[in-house]
Design a protein around this motif. Structure first.
Motif, short mmCIF file in Angstrom:
data_model
loop_
_atom_site.label_atom_id
_atom_site.label_comp_id
_atom_site.label_asym_id
_atom_site.label_seq_id
_atom_site.Cartn_x
_atom_site.Cartn_y
_atom_site.Cartn_z
N GLY A 55 0.66 -1.08 -0.14
CA GLY A 55 -0.01 0.02 -0.09
C GLY A 55 0.79 1.11 -0.06
O GLY A 55 0.64 2.05 -0.96
N ARG A 56 1.73 1.38 0.92
CA ARG A 56 2.66 2.55 1.11
C ARG A 56 3.89 2.09 1.65
O ARG A 56 3.93 1.90 2.97
CB ARG A 56 2.00 3.77 1.93
N GLN A 58 6.92 2.59 3.60
CA GLN A 58 7.54 3.70 4.29
C GLN A 58 9.04 3.58 4.61
O GLN A 58 9.87 4.89 4.44
CB GLN A 58 6.93 3.85 5.74
N ASP A 72 5.10 -1.52 5.53
CA ASP A 72 3.93 -1.14 4.66
C ASP A 72 3.18 -0.07 5.53
O ASP A 72 2.40 -0.71 6.53
CB ASP A 72 3.27 -2.22 3.91
N ARG A 73 3.18 1.18 5.59
CA ARG A 73 2.45 1.90 6.65
C ARG A 73 0.98 2.04 6.23
O ARG A 73 0.26 2.14 7.47
CB ARG A 73 3.04 3.31 6.43
N GLN A 74 0.75 1.80 4.93
CA GLN A 74 -0.87 1.68 4.91
C GLN A 74 -1.70 0.56 5.57
O GLN A 74 -2.39 1.00 6.18
CB GLN A 74 -1.06 1.54 3.41
N VAL A 75 -1.00 -0.43 6.02
CA VAL A 75 -1.63 -1.58 6.59
C VAL A 75 -1.00 -1.72 7.81
O VAL A 75 -1.28 -2.80 8.56
CB VAL A 75 -1.70 -2.75 5.74
N GLN A 94 -3.13 -3.11 12.20
CA GLN A 94 -3.77 -2.29 13.06
C GLN A 94 -4.40 -2.85 14.16
O GLN A 94 -5.32 -3.92 14.13
CB GLN A 94 -4.70 -1.54 12.02
N ARG A 103 -0.89 3.67 15.48
CA ARG A 103 -0.42 4.74 14.68
C ARG A 103 1.09 4.64 14.41
O ARG A 103 1.70 5.16 15.78
CB ARG A 103 -1.13 6.08 14.76
N GLN A 378 4.59 0.20 -5.99
CA GLN A 378 5.80 0.04 -5.29
C GLN A 378 6.73 -1.30 -5.26
O GLN A 378 6.09 -2.36 -5.50
CB GLN A 378 5.65 0.44 -3.87
#
Length: 388
Positions: A55-56, A58, A72-75, A94, A103, A378
């Motif tokens: 997802g993103r 980081q 993967d910061r998104q998940v 999460q 967070r 990515q």
């Protein structure tokens, strides 16, 4: 993706001693290095396994075994892969349970494979052992740090991390009556207690005439000197805090031992450069309802008098220091990359555009790069710099 080997003989240098600090003047002329690199594996694909559909991404990091950790910061997942890119385990996710993140803006990997995650939902560092099992949380103690959580990296010598005020800001917590700093300190954060204990190991230079809060509520000057640091395998720190080319070698507990300099001059900032940067920022994405505040922020930007030379800094597990300079244009961050040693040898430079600064360095000359294609997919590419 291409990468280059440091294959040139070291340049001669001159040395002077000033106030017990060794000043080493490196040559001003570049010695260009040629590429010698092999790709080991790559991960990340829309058609790959579910975990590879990032997802993103980081941040990425290696441990002493050469295993790669991909955040993967998104998940809020940290994927651990072996030396061939095969998934070994996944940490986090999460949630409010043990080992889950509320967070998490950043993480780091200790050399032995323990993972430290900065979780601002808990205002704590979450720690996992080398097998991925959750251990405990350690409070960040941001009230004692002016409210700012900055990027952090491991101390090879023990249960601690290093962080520098003025590096990449990851979180801001309002602290009433927070003092305005006069320096940009490098801190060692001990993780052995319930709350971190902080020890300032050096004071980085804070440019004068800038009202800049430690909490990060006011950004440093545009084009000004970045606070950049890397931790070498023996715990020595290399950092840059000025507009000039001056890489400082710091031994915690003993202070700055050596300064590596090149006779390169900063470029003076012009009105044209200021307006071009404001226009660039005005064209960026803005959250709905924040348009007026964003315009006011850009109009109030403070600019440095000069464009600093050093744009990025990284260190390899073999003790090399990689220093990325600005490019031909003053606003170009992707200039040549110099390779130095902490004892003051200049090994050569990679030409601008021929090499991206690695996003992570690993053992046995491993490096990792985060890439993104035109569709936003990515990929993480892992390779090895070949022997000289």
């Amino acid at each position: 993706m291409a990468c280059f080997l440091v294959c040139a003989a070291p340049f001669l240098f001159t040395t002077a001693v000033l106030n017990a600090q060794e000043i080493i003047d490196l040559p001003g002329e570049d010695r260009w290095l040629e590429p010698r690199f092999e790709e080991v594996y790559r991960i990340g694909s829309l058609s790959g396994e579910g975990w590879q559909q990032f997802g993103r991404v980081q941040k990425v990091a290696f441990d002493v075994a050469g295993q790669l950790y991909v955040f993967d910061r998104q998940v809020l997942h940290i994927h651990v892969v072996d030396g061939s890119g095969r998934l070994l385990r996944t940490l986090g996710g999460q949630g409010d349970g043990p080992g889950e993140f509320r967070r998490a803006p950043s993480f780091t990997v200790m050399p032995d494979g323990r993972v430290v995650v900065g979780d601002t939902g808990y205002l704590a560092y979450q720690i996992f052992d080398a097998s991925g099992e959750y251990e405990r949380r350690v409070g960040m103690g941001l009230e004692d740090a002016g409210g700012g959580l900055w990027e952090f990296m491991p101390d090879p010598a023990g249960d601690a991390i290093f962080s520098a005020v003025g590096s990449r800001i990851r979180h801001v917590k309002f602290v009433q009556d927070a003092p305005t700093p006069s320096t940009r300190p490098i801190e060692r954060l001990d993780l052995t207690g319930d709350v971190v204990t902080r020890d300032t190991v050096a004071d980085g230079w804070l440019p004068p005439g800038v009202e800049w809060l430690m909490s990060g509520s006011r950004e440093p000057t545009e084009f000004g000197p970045r606070m950049l640091l890397g931790v070498l395998p023996d715990g020595t720190i290399a950092f840059s805090d000025s507009s000039a080319y001056a890489i400082k070698i710091l031994r915690p507990g003993a202070g700055v031992q050596r300064i590596l300099r090149r006779p390169l001059q900063p470029v003076r900032v012009t009105n044209r450069m200021i307006e071009a940067e404001k226009d660039r920022q005005r064209q960026g994405p803005v959250e709905p309802g924040m348009e007026r505040l964003e315009r006011e922020r850009i109009d109030a930007l403070v600019f440095s008098e000069v464009v600093s030379i050093v744009r990025e800094l990284g260190v390899g597990w073999d003790g090399e220091i990689w220093v990325q300079r600005r490019g031909e244009e003053p606003l170009d961050d992707d200039g040549p990359i110099d390779v130095l040693t902490m004892d003051g040898r200049y090994l050569g430079s990679y030409r601008a555009g021929a090499l991206k600064m690695p996003d992570a360095f690993g053992p046995d000359r491993l490096v990792a790069f985060m890439e993104e294609d035109e569709l936003g997919v990515q990929t993480v590419v892992v390779g090895r710099v070949l022997p000289r």
